[in-house]
Design an enzyme around this catalytic site. Structure first.
Site, PDB file in Angstrom:
ATOM      1  N   GLY A 268      -2.863  -2.565  -2.519  1.00  0.00           N
ATOM      2  CA  GLY A 268      -3.826  -3.165  -3.452  1.00  0.00           C
ATOM      3  C   GLY A 268      -3.682  -4.686  -3.491  1.00  0.00           C
ATOM      4  N   ASP A 269      -2.464  -5.159  -3.377  1.00  0.00           N
ATOM      5  CA  ASP A 269      -2.232  -6.608  -3.410  1.00  0.00           C
ATOM      6  C   ASP A 269      -2.803  -7.255  -2.143  1.00  0.00           C
ATOM      7  OD1 ASP A 269      -0.798  -5.890  -5.666  1.00  0.00           O
ATOM      8  OD2 ASP A 269       1.086  -5.755  -4.569  1.00  0.00           O
TER       9      ASP A 269
ATOM     10  N   GLY B  15      -8.199   3.479  -2.913  1.00  0.00           N
ATOM     11  CA  GLY B  15      -7.290   4.159  -1.997  1.00  0.00           C
ATOM     12  C   GLY B  15      -7.970   4.459  -0.674  1.00  0.00           C
ATOM     13  N   ALA B  16      -7.816   5.704  -0.181  1.00  0.00           N
ATOM     14  CA  ALA B  16      -8.396   6.074   1.108  1.00  0.00           C
ATOM     15  C   ALA B  16      -9.926   5.995   1.100  1.00  0.00           C
ATOM     16  CB  ALA B  16      -7.955   7.485   1.472  1.00  0.00           C
TER      17      ALA B  16
ATOM     18  N   SER C  66     -10.362  -1.060  -6.135  1.00  0.00           N
ATOM     19  CA  SER C  66      -9.790  -0.458  -4.925  1.00  0.00           C
ATOM     20  C   SER C  66      -9.721   1.044  -5.143  1.00  0.00           C
ATOM     21  CB  SER C  66      -8.430  -1.060  -4.606  1.00  0.00           C
ATOM     22  OG  SER C  66      -7.513  -0.787  -5.631  1.00  0.00           O
TER      23      SER C  66
ATOM     24  N   GLY D 268     -11.557   3.448   0.202  1.00  0.00           N
ATOM     25  CA  GLY D 268     -11.953   2.056   0.432  1.00  0.00           C
ATOM     26  C   GLY D 268     -11.955   1.227  -0.830  1.00  0.00           C
TER      27      GLY D 268
HETATM   28  N1  LIG Z   1      -4.874   6.254   2.737  1.00  0.00           N
HETATM   29  C1  LIG Z   1      -5.522   5.095   2.965  1.00  0.00           C
HETATM   30  N2  LIG Z   1      -6.270   4.948   4.086  1.00  0.00           N
HETATM   31  C2  LIG Z   1      -6.935   3.809   4.348  1.00  0.00           C
HETATM   32  N3  LIG Z   1      -6.921   2.721   3.533  1.00  0.00           N
HETATM   33  C3  LIG Z   1      -6.205   2.812   2.402  1.00  0.00           C
HETATM   34  C4  LIG Z   1      -5.473   4.005   2.042  1.00  0.00           C
HETATM   35  N4  LIG Z   1      -4.864   3.790   0.853  1.00  0.00           N
HETATM   36  C5  LIG Z   1      -5.181   2.530   0.479  1.00  0.00           C
HETATM   37  N5  LIG Z   1      -6.002   1.951   1.407  1.00  0.00           N
HETATM   38  C6  LIG Z   1      -6.538   0.577   1.390  1.00  0.00           C
HETATM   39  O1  LIG Z   1      -5.767  -0.204   0.497  1.00  0.00           O
HETATM   40  C7  LIG Z   1      -6.581  -0.672  -0.591  1.00  0.00           C
HETATM   41  C8  LIG Z   1      -5.782  -0.638  -1.879  1.00  0.00           C
HETATM   42  O2  LIG Z   1      -5.340   0.684  -2.151  1.00  0.00           O
HETATM   43  P1  LIG Z   1      -5.266   1.291  -3.623  1.00  0.00           P
HETATM   44  O3  LIG Z   1      -4.359   2.478  -3.524  1.00  0.00           O
HETATM   45  O4  LIG Z   1      -6.633   1.518  -4.133  1.00  0.00           O
HETATM   46  O5  LIG Z   1      -4.632   0.081  -4.458  1.00  0.00           O
HETATM   47  P2  LIG Z   1      -3.388  -0.023  -5.450  1.00  0.00           P
HETATM   48  O6  LIG Z   1      -2.209  -0.232  -4.518  1.00  0.00           O
HETATM   49  O7  LIG Z   1      -3.699  -1.216  -6.271  1.00  0.00           O
HETATM   50  O8  LIG Z   1      -3.307   1.263  -6.224  1.00  0.00           O
HETATM   51  C9  LIG Z   1      -7.823   0.207  -0.590  1.00  0.00           C
HETATM   52  O9  LIG Z   1      -8.930  -0.494  -1.135  1.00  0.00           O
HETATM   53  C10 LIG Z   1      -7.984   0.530   0.886  1.00  0.00           C
HETATM   54  O10 LIG Z   1      -8.630  -0.530   1.557  1.00  0.00           O
HETATM   55  O1  LIG Z   2       4.375  -5.027 -11.881  1.00  0.00           O
HETATM   56  P1  LIG Z   2       4.318  -3.550 -11.623  1.00  0.00           P
HETATM   57  O2  LIG Z   2       3.065  -2.903 -12.088  1.00  0.00           O
HETATM   58  O3  LIG Z   2       5.572  -2.854 -12.100  1.00  0.00           O
HETATM   59  O4  LIG Z   2       4.278  -3.369 -10.045  1.00  0.00           O
HETATM   60  C1  LIG Z   2       5.224  -3.983  -9.221  1.00  0.00           C
HETATM   61  C2  LIG Z   2       5.325  -3.265  -7.920  1.00  0.00           C
HETATM   62  O5  LIG Z   2       4.030  -3.168  -7.358  1.00  0.00           O
HETATM   63  C3  LIG Z   2       3.995  -3.809  -6.090  1.00  0.00           C
HETATM   64  O6  LIG Z   2       3.535  -5.125  -6.303  1.00  0.00           O
HETATM   65  C4  LIG Z   2       3.095  -3.037  -5.165  1.00  0.00           C
HETATM   66  O7  LIG Z   2       1.811  -2.959  -5.745  1.00  0.00           O
HETATM   67  P2  LIG Z   2       0.666  -1.957  -5.300  1.00  0.00           P
HETATM   68  O8  LIG Z   2       1.330  -0.814  -4.555  1.00  0.00           O
HETATM   69  O9  LIG Z   2      -0.014  -1.534  -6.555  1.00  0.00           O
HETATM   70  O10 LIG Z   2      -0.244  -2.750  -4.433  1.00  0.00           O
HETATM   71  C5  LIG Z   2       5.424  -3.851  -5.608  1.00  0.00           C
HETATM   72  O11 LIG Z   2       5.701  -4.916  -4.736  1.00  0.00           O
HETATM   73  C6  LIG Z   2       6.191  -3.978  -6.910  1.00  0.00           C
HETATM   74  O12 LIG Z   2       7.437  -3.343  -6.804  1.00  0.00           O
END
Ligand SMILES: Nc1ncnc2c1ncn2[C@@H]1O[C@H](COP(=O)(O)OP(=O)(O)O)[C@@H](O)[C@H]1O
Ligand SMILES: O=P(O)(O)OC[C@H]1O[C@](O)(COP(=O)(O)O)[C@@H](O)[C@@H]1O
Length: 315
Positions: free
Chosen positions: A251-252, A222-223, A220, A225
């Site tokens: 991300g979840d 973030g923005a 993943s 994709g």
């Molecule tokens: N600013 C954003 N704009 C659009 N989609 C987003 C944005 N941030 C996250 N996403 C979506 O959420 C998914 C997970 O975000 P990411 O930040 O990569 O994961 P994590 O929460 O595990 O760090 C991305 O693959 C994308 O589809």
């Molecule tokens: O187990 P970790 O790495 O401390 O993360 C737990 C936290 O991450 C989350 O699962 C959110 O995860 P993401 O923002 O990475 O998708 C929250 O619900 C929870 O508070």
């Protein structure tokens, strides 16, 4: 059926403030609690979209009861593993420009017998499932060798094994060769030990992991994709969100949409589009809210015709 294990679940407390300033008294304009932890969020997103799921969650103390109550409102069936210690609370601070700051507690210390019960409860729950997803950090007392036990147990039951974690325990989990891993950009860089400024670097790092025996590496971004790699396929998709509200749990939700797509028999590219749609829909919602089908329909993911390899990430 997708079974999740969240070794270190949390009550997620999200607060909206004007702007973050160290050493100041900051008053929140909004505040909400959600059942949290990475596997819990995967199960919540699946349940919100009508997909079969079961969440295994170690729970203890008052916050364990609170988490069970919060889970009860989401339609997620869960199997508790009772702990002597108390379930943690994680705080996220959301600013109007979409910046999210997360404060994650370490969680309760698990005893050796609680570890054993957690593994056995998970493997019993995974009997007959399509996927077992082990997501999030490990609490103190849970050693990374739980991944080998869970991986072997899933394999013996013909269940595909997914891990999404971070840091040293993720590196150990990756050594067990899960069927699928879902690092974010930063976690992938940590796994391979160097920065990954472009999608070409991400592809090379992911392919390195695929050649070590992991069937699917989904990253993943973030923005930017998300991208997905197997031995002979690669795909990238993204979706724009005009007003990001909270990235907690995005991300979840992305992983949930991807697993749902794969379980429904979609192609790699279509399953990635499903993941990006769920992840990006989550970003437009408050706290750790998960998207419903109506929320997902508001997002228009684009599957790249060709991998945009020179794309610079994180700008
Ligand atoms: N600013 C954003 N704009 C659009 N989609 C987003 C944005 N941030 C996250 N996403 C979506 O959420 C998914 C997970 O975000 P990411 O930040 O990569 O994961 P994590 O929460 O595990 O760090 C991305 O693959 C994308 O589809
Ligand atoms: O187990 P970790 O790495 O401390 O993360 C737990 C936290 O991450 C989350 O699962 C959110 O995860 P993401 O923002 O990475 O998708 C929250 O619900 C929870 O508070």
């Amino acid at each position: 059926m997708i079974v999740t294990l969240t070794p270190n679940p949390s009550v997620d407390h999200a607060m909206v403030i004007g702007s973050l300033a160290r050493g100041e008294v900051l008053r929140a304009s909004e505040s909400r609690l959600d059942a949290g932890g990475k596997g819990v969020n995967v199960s919540r997103a699946l349940a919100a979209n009508g997909a079969a799921t079961l969440a295994v969650v170690p729970l203890g103390g008052h916050q364990g009861h609170l988490l069970a109550d919060l889970l009860g409102t989401t339609g997620v069936t869960h199997r508790p593993v009772t702990l002597a210690g108390s379930t943690r609370m994680n705080v996220s601070v959301l600013e109007p420009d979409g910046t999210t700051t997360k404060l994650n507690e370490p969680g309760p210390t698990l005893s050796a017998s609680e570890n054993t019960t957690m593994i056995q409860t998970t493997l019993d729950a995974a009997e007959g499932a399509d996927w077992l997803a082990v997501c999030g950090s490990l609490p103190p007392g849970a050693t990374p060798d739980i991944y080998a036990a869970l991986r072997a147990g899933a394999g013996a039951r013909g269940v595909r094994f997914v891990v999404d974690s971070s840091g040293a325990s993720f590196a150990v989990a990756v050594e067990t060769r899960p069927t699928l891993i879902k690092p974010n950009h930063e976690e992938l860089a940590e796994l391979v030990g160097h920065a990954l400024p472009t999608l070409r670097d991400v592809r090379d790092a992911a392919r390195e992991l695929v050649s070590s025996g992991i069937e699917i590496v989904a990253v993943s971004l973030g923005a930017d994709g998300a991208a997905l790699f197997t031995a002979d396929e690669a795909a990238h998709a993204h979706a724009s969100v005009s007003a990001p509200v909270s990235t907690v749990g995005a991300g979840d939700c992305m992983l949930a949409g991807l697993l749902h797509g794969l379980t429904s028999g979609l192609s790699i590219g279509e399953a990635l589009v499903s993941g990006v749609a769920w992840g990006s829909a989550a970003v437009a919602l408050p706290g750790s809210s998960v998207p419903t089908p109506a929320d997902v329909r508001t997002v228009a993911p684009v599957l790249s015709a060709e991998l945009p390899l020179s794309m610079e990430l994180g700008h």
